[in-house]
Structures are given as structure tokens and as C-alpha cells.
Write an enzyme that holds these catalytic residues in place. Sequence first.
Site, PDB file in Angstrom:
ATOM      1  N   HIS A   1       1.318  -1.019  -0.373  1.00  0.00           N
ATOM      2  CA  HIS A   1      -0.376   0.120   0.189  1.00  0.00           C
ATOM      3  C   HIS A   1       1.155   0.894  -0.032  1.00  0.00           C
ATOM      4  O   HIS A   1       2.302   1.287   1.002  1.00  0.00           O
ATOM      5  CB  HIS A   1      -1.139   0.320   1.539  1.00  0.00           C
TER       6      HIS A   1
ATOM      7  N   ASP B   1      -8.190  -4.193  -0.474  1.00  0.00           N
ATOM      8  CA  ASP B   1      -7.985  -4.688  -2.109  1.00  0.00           C
ATOM      9  C   ASP B   1      -8.533  -5.741  -2.040  1.00  0.00           C
ATOM     10  O   ASP B   1      -9.269  -6.297  -2.400  1.00  0.00           O
ATOM     11  CB  ASP B   1      -7.948  -3.798  -2.695  1.00  0.00           C
TER      12      ASP B   1
END
Length: 429
Positions: A306, A363
Site C-alpha cells: 500500500h 483491496d
Amino acid sequence: MSDQATLILDGVNHELPIITGVEGERAIDIRDLRERTGHITLDPGYGNTGSCLSDITFIDGENGILRYRGIPIEQFATSPNFVEVAWLLIFGQLPTAAQYTSFADDLTRFANLDEGMKHHFEGFPRAAPPMAILSAMINALSCFHPDLHELDDEDQFRMAAARLISKIRTIAAYAYRHSVGKPYNYPDPRLRYVPNFLHMMFSQPFDQYVCDETVRDALNLVLILHADHEQNCSTSTVRMVGSSRANLFASCAAGVCALWGPLHGGANVAVLDMLEQIHKGNITPDEYVSMAKSKDSKVRLMGFGHRVYKNFDPRAQMLRTVTERLLERLGKPDPLLDIARRLEEIALRDPYFVDRKLYPNVDFYSGIIMRAIGIPADMFTVLFAIGRLPGWIAHWWEQSQEQGGKIARPRQIYTGNLQTDYVPLADRG
């Protein structure tokens, strides 16, 4: 520590104030830099630029911390309630029992779309991207509520916020039903926020969809964990558009467009695409990971790592537990979900990923959850938008209440031609 920074330009010292946030983060205040020095800063992507002061969300990416109005995100896991979190983000505190009941009643009362709006869906081709429909219909919604363009007080704002949060799920469900050629389902006032959305998505004539409690909690948590994330691309877009005094509907429609981009809201779709590629290519998860680790390969392991979180994504840790519970409850065999589990297992113990802190992110799990529930991949980003809407609304309102707020207007460094004379067409070679 000094509360000023010294900038030396052409041998001249310029003292710039240091601003310190409540969590200790520090920023050099350059609001007067160009006026005082004739210089600007260059920061493509704004990764080192603070665009505002905000009370809404705090992120410490190095330590895996995410807090909404000061409350650690982990504290919403036990009994996830998206409506409660929406109120918290927008109005700054957890709702009282009376406030929660009133807001929930408003969400039920405002769920229906004006019948005139339903005709707009028919103008879109069946294959139209749901995010395009969502953005267009949020803008269209403003035409049916012109009284909410100018929000002069908090009561008007609350009505506008409730209408948007309520109706976005109806718009989303209608967009899906239109794409598959099925009749629209009216909202059911007996159902709560998430079950009502799933009813509008999946109920058939004489066969109403009944939302399992585990499904309800999983989707509530997905929405909560997407509800705000500081100054990301779509939230910054809402703020930038809102800085022109554009109304709440127009600003949030712009946020939808920003979220539509595959580098922002489409990441969980990319995860499913990867799983499909592995499955259809008869590649084992171990083989795919080996390809992803190769320097000469263009293969990427989607859903890991991330930009903000450099240690772990706290949202992913929460969704991992819920994912396991949901898959066990539903008991539906799915080869893609089996592949995802194996990829996670490999990455969590492989030194290549552990050393680089490439842990599964939000995600990775959110796509698995939505697929298990039965939501098609082209609706994943729409669900992201439903979740992110309270954050957009909160930031729009926060900015609108600032004293002396200015329209956003970044500068640039020009790199084109020097002054050049116009040449008449007849004289050009």
C-alpha cells in the site's frame, strides 16, 4: 524543536512557520512563499504537500494506524454499523440514540428515487459502466432537489447528506438491474441499510432476497473500512470541486469520476482479474508468485502492499477475519477464492514479501468478500463509492465551513516554448 524553518534563497534567509498536528505530525507552512520569495514548490502527485487542516481522519502509515474522529478503526469490527460511522464522520461524534434513530429513519424515508429519474436509466446502454451511470445520476439527482444546492445551515446539510447516502445505493442497484435486463426493485422500508441494498440488487418477483447476518456484517464492514481515508485522490477531488462553491451533489459526482480510475477504486477488480488469469491459465499460485518475484517478469501480485501503509494495512487485518467467517458460513466452493487463500498463505510466509512488507491490503480481501456475496466485479468500485460517500460529504462540509476559504488553484512550472511569433497560414512551410 524550533517552530520555524529557515529557507535560504539567493543568500537571503526566510523564516517559515512550522505547524504541528495533534498527533505530532509537522508541516512547513508555505502559504506566503510565492508572495514573499517569488518561488513555488514542485511536488508532482502532492505526496509531500498538505492541502488542508482536517479534523476527520488520522492515518499513521508507518505504524498501521487509522482512526475516524479519533476512534481506532478496529473498534468498529465487533458490531459493524455503517450508518453509525457515517454520522460520526459527517457530524464529528457518535450519534446519540435519538440522533441515530432519526438519521436511520431519514435514510429509509429518502431511499426512493423520483419516478422521473427512473427514465434516465433507460437512456444508458446495457453495457454502460456502472460508475458512469452512478456519476451521471448523482448529478441528475441535484435537478430533483434544487432546494439543497445552497446549504445555509446544518439542518439543510443533514437533509442533503441523508438523501445522498440513502439514494446512492438505490441508484447503484438500479444501474445493476438495468445492466442485466431485470425490473427495478423498490426499497423495502422494513429493511436496514445494507439488507435493503442487497434486496434491491438481488430480489426477484415473488422471491425476496433474505440477507444472512454474516453477509450483512461483512458488507457493513467493507463499507466502513472504505468510508474515509484522508486526502486520497477522490476526496481531494471533492474538496477541489467544492472549493469553487459547487454544490454537494456536483462535488460528490466528481469524486465518483476520480474513484473510477483503476489506480484508485479499481484495485480490487484487478485482484479478481489476477485470480481469473491464474485459474484460466492453469497456473498454480506458487508458480504465479515465482513469476511475480522474477525481475524479468511483468507479472504483478495484485492486492499486496500500500502507498500509505508501510507496515500493515489495519483494514486488511480486519477483513481477513471476516472473510474467513463469511466463506465458512456460505460454504460455496469457488476456485478463485481457493487461489486467493493460497496466495495469501504464500505471501505471508515468503521472506521476499515479508522483508518488503508486501502484506495483503484492503483491496485483496474486499474483492473476495463481494464476489462471495454475489456482487459482480463491475460493481466493486460502485460499492467503494457507496462506502466512501460519507467521507466525501464530511470533507465537503468541513471545507465549506472554513472562514476565508479559497478556491483551489495549484501552480505549475512552465516547460514549453519561449515567446514565439504567429506565422500566417500562407507563410508556413
